[in-house]
Design an enzyme around this catalytic site. Structure first.
Site, PDB file in Angstrom:
ATOM      1  N   ASN A  30       0.477  -1.460   0.134  1.00 29.09           N
ATOM      2  CA  ASN A  30      -0.303   0.080   0.000  1.00 29.09           C
ATOM      3  C   ASN A  30       1.191   1.370   0.009  1.00 29.09           C
ATOM      4  O   ASN A  30       1.643   1.405   0.493  1.00 29.09           O
ATOM      5  CB  ASN A  30      -0.986   0.152   1.526  1.00 29.09           C
ATOM      6  CG  ASN A  30      -1.947   1.152   0.919  1.00 29.09           C
ATOM      7  OD1 ASN A  30      -2.473   1.353   0.053  1.00 29.09           O
ATOM      8  ND2 ASN A  30      -1.853   1.398   2.284  1.00 29.09           N
ATOM      9  N   HIS A  90       0.729   5.261   1.508  1.00 30.81           N
ATOM     10  CA  HIS A  90       0.544   6.015   2.252  1.00 30.81           C
ATOM     11  C   HIS A  90       0.619   7.139   2.212  1.00 30.81           C
ATOM     12  O   HIS A  90       1.785   7.381   2.220  1.00 30.81           O
ATOM     13  CB  HIS A  90       0.094   5.536   3.763  1.00 30.81           C
ATOM     14  CG  HIS A  90      -0.584   6.178   4.802  1.00 30.81           C
ATOM     15  ND1 HIS A  90      -2.478   6.197   4.783  1.00 30.81           N
ATOM     16  CD2 HIS A  90      -0.529   7.105   5.601  1.00 30.81           C
ATOM     17  CE1 HIS A  90      -2.487   6.568   5.695  1.00 30.81           C
ATOM     18  NE2 HIS A  90      -1.307   7.561   6.564  1.00 30.81           N
ATOM     19  N   SER A 139       5.160   6.709   2.395  1.00 28.22           N
ATOM     20  CA  SER A 139       5.204   5.617   2.745  1.00 28.22           C
ATOM     21  C   SER A 139       4.576   4.422   1.988  1.00 28.22           C
ATOM     22  O   SER A 139       3.796   4.342   1.413  1.00 28.22           O
ATOM     23  CB  SER A 139       5.280   5.118   4.143  1.00 28.22           C
ATOM     24  OG  SER A 139       5.702   6.331   5.123  1.00 28.22           O
ATOM     25  N   ASP A 183      -3.013   1.090   8.173  1.00 26.12           N
ATOM     26  CA  ASP A 183      -1.607   2.087   7.357  1.00 26.12           C
ATOM     27  C   ASP A 183      -0.649   1.385   8.824  1.00 26.12           C
ATOM     28  O   ASP A 183       0.305   2.192   8.886  1.00 26.12           O
ATOM     29  CB  ASP A 183      -1.414   3.158   7.871  1.00 26.12           C
ATOM     30  CG  ASP A 183      -3.204   3.371   6.975  1.00 26.12           C
ATOM     31  OD1 ASP A 183      -2.675   3.100   5.899  1.00 26.12           O
ATOM     32  OD2 ASP A 183      -3.592   4.651   6.644  1.00 26.12           O
TER      33      ASP A 183
HETATM   34  C1  GAR Z   1      -2.560   9.083  -2.987  1.00 25.11           C
HETATM   35  O1  GAR Z   1      -2.621   9.889  -1.939  1.00 25.11           O
HETATM   36  C2  GAR Z   1      -2.503   8.028  -1.878  1.00 25.11           C
HETATM   37  O2  GAR Z   1      -1.590   8.142  -0.545  1.00 25.11           O
HETATM   38  C3  GAR Z   1      -3.949   8.184  -0.756  1.00 25.11           C
HETATM   39  O3  GAR Z   1      -4.811   8.330  -2.087  1.00 25.11           O
HETATM   40  C4  GAR Z   1      -4.197   9.034  -2.908  1.00 25.11           C
HETATM   41  C5  GAR Z   1      -4.672   8.123  -3.931  1.00 25.11           C
HETATM   42  O4  GAR Z   1      -4.397   8.922  -5.643  1.00 25.11           O
HETATM   43  N1  GAR Z   1      -3.978   6.510  -0.341  1.00 25.11           N
HETATM   44  C6  GAR Z   1      -4.335   6.440   0.570  1.00 25.11           C
HETATM   45  O5  GAR Z   1      -4.494   7.419   1.678  1.00 25.11           O
HETATM   46  C7  GAR Z   1      -4.178   4.979   1.797  1.00 25.11           C
HETATM   47  N2  GAR Z   1      -4.674   5.176   3.528  1.00 25.11           N
HETATM   48  P1  GAR Z   1      -4.599   8.295  -6.874  1.00 25.11           P
HETATM   49  O6  GAR Z   1      -5.485   7.751  -6.697  1.00 25.11           O
HETATM   50  O7  GAR Z   1      -4.558   9.482  -7.858  1.00 25.11           O
HETATM   51  O8  GAR Z   1      -3.419   7.066  -6.360  1.00 25.11           O
END
Ligand code: GAR
Length: 321
Positions: A109, A111, A138, A147
């Protein structure tokens, strides 16, 4: 080059990290290929992009389903596509423990925080409110705790004066796109990384009773007994004595067993230079097919060969019950 690792990406929305992975996978030397992009939102914009790039997609809404039911549907789609690693890229669903355990050590994942700081949502504002000078992102392995899980890679992103959550998020996103493809490449090829292999051997060797590590002619080795009188039960051979392979050297019961092993699987075993004459066997660890439970058993058998009687006797007594 070895076969590419088959990746399934789970998204819920925009899918920009997915796009970064898709484009990285187009580089000829990339050790993975994206074989499926799946979502819990049938209208996730990322699905359109994946389709245009010729990648198979799958969508199933979670509405009206229990967490377990929905996860089972996603799991089946991943298995059906022959996925080896699941990569979460903005998949905004908490996963059931059952799903997480099915993909243990095979699910990553990303984060948007420097974990273990700021798990969950609203990570940017929390970092700003805390007065942090740096934020970041991360990549970690997924474990049942949200997470959490071992961190594989991180990038720090400076917080600028005047940053708000949006400006910080957009800069962290650039860092995410840089970080995820490389971290995934390193993870799927870890079994070929000598440092990773050595760490796996070390962990198992030192888990045995009364053991310590001591290098011998430059090769890491493990001994049982005291620092002064301990005896070697394993060595880690990497380009040692001119041999090209990475191997674990352990002690067999003697030349007969050594010969039988080499006859049975000459690709896996060989008689190591120098130690071979005294019945040691080399087990190759660089073929991408290492059975680590088996390696653990060998370390234990070899340990038994040289451990002081007072240690092996205790085990014999315990074995009688
Ligand atoms: C990203 O910033 C990712 O790190 C976050 O969601 C966004 C997805 O963007 N994920 C989390 O917060 C997971 N806990 P994307 O759909 O453009 O990749």
């Amino acid at each position: 080059m070895a076969e590419k690792a088959r990746i399934g990406i789970l998204i819920s929305g925009r899918g920009s990290n997915m796009a970064a992975l898709v484009y990285a996978a187009k580089a000829p030397g990339c050790p993975y290929e994206i074989v499926l992009v799946a979502s819990n939102h049938p209208d996730a914009p990322g699905l359109t992009l994946a389709e245009a790039e010729g990648i198979a997609t799958f969508a199933h809404p979670h509405k009206g389903l229990s967490r377990e039911e929905h996860d089972a549907i996603m799991h089946d789609a991943l298995v059906e596509a022959g996925v080896e690693y699941v990569v979460l890229a903005g998949y905004m669903r908490i996963l059931s423990d059952g799903f997480v355990s099915k993909w243990a050590d095979r699910m990553l994942n990303i984060h948007p925080s420097l974990l273990p700081k700021y798990k969950g949502l609203d990570t940017y504002q929390r970092a700003i409110d805390a007065g942090d000078r740096v934020a970041g992102c991360s990549v970690h392995l997924v474990t049942p705790e949200l997470d959490d899980g071992p961190i594989l890679a991180q990038t720090e992103v400076a917080i600028l004066p005047g940053d708000d959550a949006d400006s910080l998020a957009s800069r962290i996103l650039i860092a995410e796109h840089q970080l995820y493809p490389g971290a995934l490449a390193r993870y799927v090829t870890r079994e070929a990384d000598p440092d990773w292999i050595l760490a796996e051997v070390r962990r198992r060797a030192l888990a045995l009773e009364e053991t310590h590590e001591r290098a011998s002619f430059g090769a890491p080795g493990w001994r049982v007994g005291s620092e002064t009188t301990g005896k070697y039960f394993a060595y880690f051979a990497q380009s040692h004595h001119g041999e090209a392979s990475i191997a674990l050297l352990v002690k067999t019961t003697g030349i007969d067993e050594q010969t039988a092993l080499i006859d049975a699987d000459p690709d896996l075993y060989y008689a190591p230079k120098f130690y071979g004459k005294s019945g040691w066997i080399a087990i190759r660890l660089d073929q991408g097919r290492t059975d680590w439970d088996y390696i653990g058993e060998w370390l234990y058998k070899s340990w038994c060969q040289v451990a002081p009687k007072r240690l092996t006797r205790l085990i014999e007594i315990a074995g009688q019950f």
